[in-house]
Design a protein around this motif. Structure first.
Motif, PDB file in Angstrom:
ATOM      1  N   LYS A  84     -29.449  -8.291  11.408  1.00  0.00           N
ATOM      2  CA  LYS A  84     -29.250  -6.959  12.005  1.00  0.00           C
ATOM      3  C   LYS A  84     -27.831  -6.458  11.763  1.00  0.00           C
ATOM      4  O   LYS A  84     -27.621  -5.295  11.433  1.00  0.00           O
ATOM      5  CB  LYS A  84     -29.525  -7.007  13.512  1.00  0.00           C
ATOM      6  N   LYS A  92     -26.940  -5.048   8.216  1.00  0.00           N
ATOM      7  CA  LYS A  92     -27.549  -3.796   7.747  1.00  0.00           C
ATOM      8  C   LYS A  92     -26.461  -2.763   7.539  1.00  0.00           C
ATOM      9  O   LYS A  92     -25.555  -2.623   8.354  1.00  0.00           O
ATOM     10  CB  LYS A  92     -28.570  -3.271   8.751  1.00  0.00           C
ATOM     11  N   ASN A  93     -26.541  -2.048   6.436  1.00  0.00           N
ATOM     12  CA  ASN A  93     -25.576  -1.006   6.079  1.00  0.00           C
ATOM     13  C   ASN A  93     -24.154  -1.521   5.911  1.00  0.00           C
ATOM     14  O   ASN A  93     -23.195  -0.774   6.082  1.00  0.00           O
ATOM     15  CB  ASN A  93     -25.605   0.138   7.100  1.00  0.00           C
ATOM     16  N   LYS A  94     -24.005  -2.790   5.620  1.00  0.00           N
ATOM     17  CA  LYS A  94     -22.683  -3.372   5.388  1.00  0.00           C
ATOM     18  C   LYS A  94     -22.609  -3.851   3.943  1.00  0.00           C
ATOM     19  O   LYS A  94     -23.610  -4.139   3.315  1.00  0.00           O
ATOM     20  CB  LYS A  94     -22.427  -4.576   6.307  1.00  0.00           C
ATOM     21  N   LYS A  95     -21.391  -3.930   3.440  1.00  0.00           N
ATOM     22  CA  LYS A  95     -21.143  -4.488   2.117  1.00  0.00           C
ATOM     23  C   LYS A  95     -20.114  -5.602   2.258  1.00  0.00           C
ATOM     24  O   LYS A  95     -19.342  -5.618   3.207  1.00  0.00           O
ATOM     25  CB  LYS A  95     -20.641  -3.411   1.160  1.00  0.00           C
ATOM     26  N   ASP A 134     -29.626  -7.829  -0.268  1.00  0.00           N
ATOM     27  CA  ASP A 134     -29.627  -7.226  -1.597  1.00  0.00           C
ATOM     28  C   ASP A 134     -28.314  -7.554  -2.312  1.00  0.00           C
ATOM     29  O   ASP A 134     -27.237  -7.330  -1.767  1.00  0.00           O
ATOM     30  CB  ASP A 134     -29.789  -5.707  -1.445  1.00  0.00           C
ATOM     31  N   LYS A 153     -25.210  -5.322  -2.468  1.00  0.00           N
ATOM     32  CA  LYS A 153     -24.320  -5.194  -1.309  1.00  0.00           C
ATOM     33  C   LYS A 153     -23.182  -6.215  -1.345  1.00  0.00           C
ATOM     34  O   LYS A 153     -22.385  -6.297  -0.427  1.00  0.00           O
ATOM     35  CB  LYS A 153     -25.114  -5.323  -0.015  1.00  0.00           C
ATOM     36  N   THR A 204     -17.317  -4.502   4.946  1.00  0.00           N
ATOM     37  CA  THR A 204     -17.058  -3.073   5.111  1.00  0.00           C
ATOM     38  C   THR A 204     -18.312  -2.355   5.591  1.00  0.00           C
ATOM     39  O   THR A 204     -19.440  -2.813   5.358  1.00  0.00           O
ATOM     40  CB  THR A 204     -16.586  -2.427   3.789  1.00  0.00           C
ATOM     41  N   ASP A 205     -18.091  -1.216   6.255  1.00  0.00           N
ATOM     42  CA  ASP A 205     -19.222  -0.409   6.697  1.00  0.00           C
ATOM     43  C   ASP A 205     -19.703   0.473   5.550  1.00  0.00           C
ATOM     44  O   ASP A 205     -19.156   0.415   4.442  1.00  0.00           O
ATOM     45  CB  ASP A 205     -18.864   0.407   7.950  1.00  0.00           C
ATOM     46  N   LYS A 206     -20.708   1.308   5.815  1.00  0.00           N
ATOM     47  CA  LYS A 206     -21.291   2.121   4.744  1.00  0.00           C
ATOM     48  C   LYS A 206     -20.317   3.148   4.186  1.00  0.00           C
ATOM     49  O   LYS A 206     -20.502   3.646   3.088  1.00  0.00           O
ATOM     50  CB  LYS A 206     -22.591   2.783   5.204  1.00  0.00           C
ATOM     51  N   LYS A 207     -19.251   3.434   4.914  1.00  0.00           N
ATOM     52  CA  LYS A 207     -18.233   4.372   4.434  1.00  0.00           C
ATOM     53  C   LYS A 207     -17.111   3.656   3.676  1.00  0.00           C
ATOM     54  O   LYS A 207     -16.180   4.282   3.208  1.00  0.00           O
ATOM     55  CB  LYS A 207     -17.638   5.154   5.611  1.00  0.00           C
TER      56      LYS A 207
END
Length: 179
Positions: A73, A76-79, A108, A111, A142-145
């Motif tokens: 969880k 998700k949306n992290k790199k 994935d 990411k 890092t976050d999605k930004k």
């Protein structure tokens, strides 16, 4: 004609900034071949000096599956950017463990970014100048930004799984960092 010229200039500009993936060089500090700059997982895991220990460390690592539900969880949306040295013992040990966790979580591969550094912990063309790398490996979350959430430097405090949960669960105003 103007459109063709503009398209050619754009193509040239895009290629000028591109770097060779999986680049190898003779490290003047280590006096042996190392990987440098942006790499792929396949490039790193097949690089002879890294592969020697990668396979054994990947296969022998028993991931802490008790952290998986929460970690899945939180990721998700992290790199993740992994700055490593193909010459570095800690990189040869921690990177296979980290990738085994990511594989178990089915994260994935897009990411996860890999940047290899030389023995002075530098890459070419200012690739890591703003990352403040002191030791390798460094796992930067890092976050999605693209804003850094936190990092694990050299080795985890508890375990990779627990440290990731701590970092990714930290309030936005707190920068979780492990050394």
């Amino acid at each position: 004609m103007k459109n063709i010229l503009a398209a050619l200039m754009l193509l040239f500009a895009m290629n000028a900034g591109a770097q060779e993936l999986n680049k190898k060089m003779e490290d003047p500090n280590r006096h042996k071949q190392v990987m440098i700059n942006q790499c792929t997982r396949e490039g790193i895991t097949t690089f002879p000096e890294f592969k020697e220990s990668y396979d054994a460390n990947y296969n022998s690592y028993v991931a802490d599956s008790t952290q998986f539900e929460q970690l899945a969880k939180l990721l998700k949306n992290k790199k993740v950017t992994i700055v490593l040295g193909t010459w570095c013992g800690d990189s040869k040990y921690q990177v296979p463990h980290f990738l085994k966790i990511m594989d178990k979580l089915k994260i994935d591969e897009n990411k996860i970014a890999f940047i290899a550094v030389d023995g002075s912990k530098h890459a070419e063309n200012g690739l890591i100048d703003n990352l403040k790398i002191e030791r390798v490996p460094t796992f930067i979350f890092t976050d999605k930004k693209g804003k850094e959430i936190g990092r694990i430097t050299e080795h985890p405090k508890e375990s990779l799984e627990k440290d990731m949960v701590t970092i990714l669960s930290a309030p936005a105003t707190t920068k979780a960092k492990t050394k």
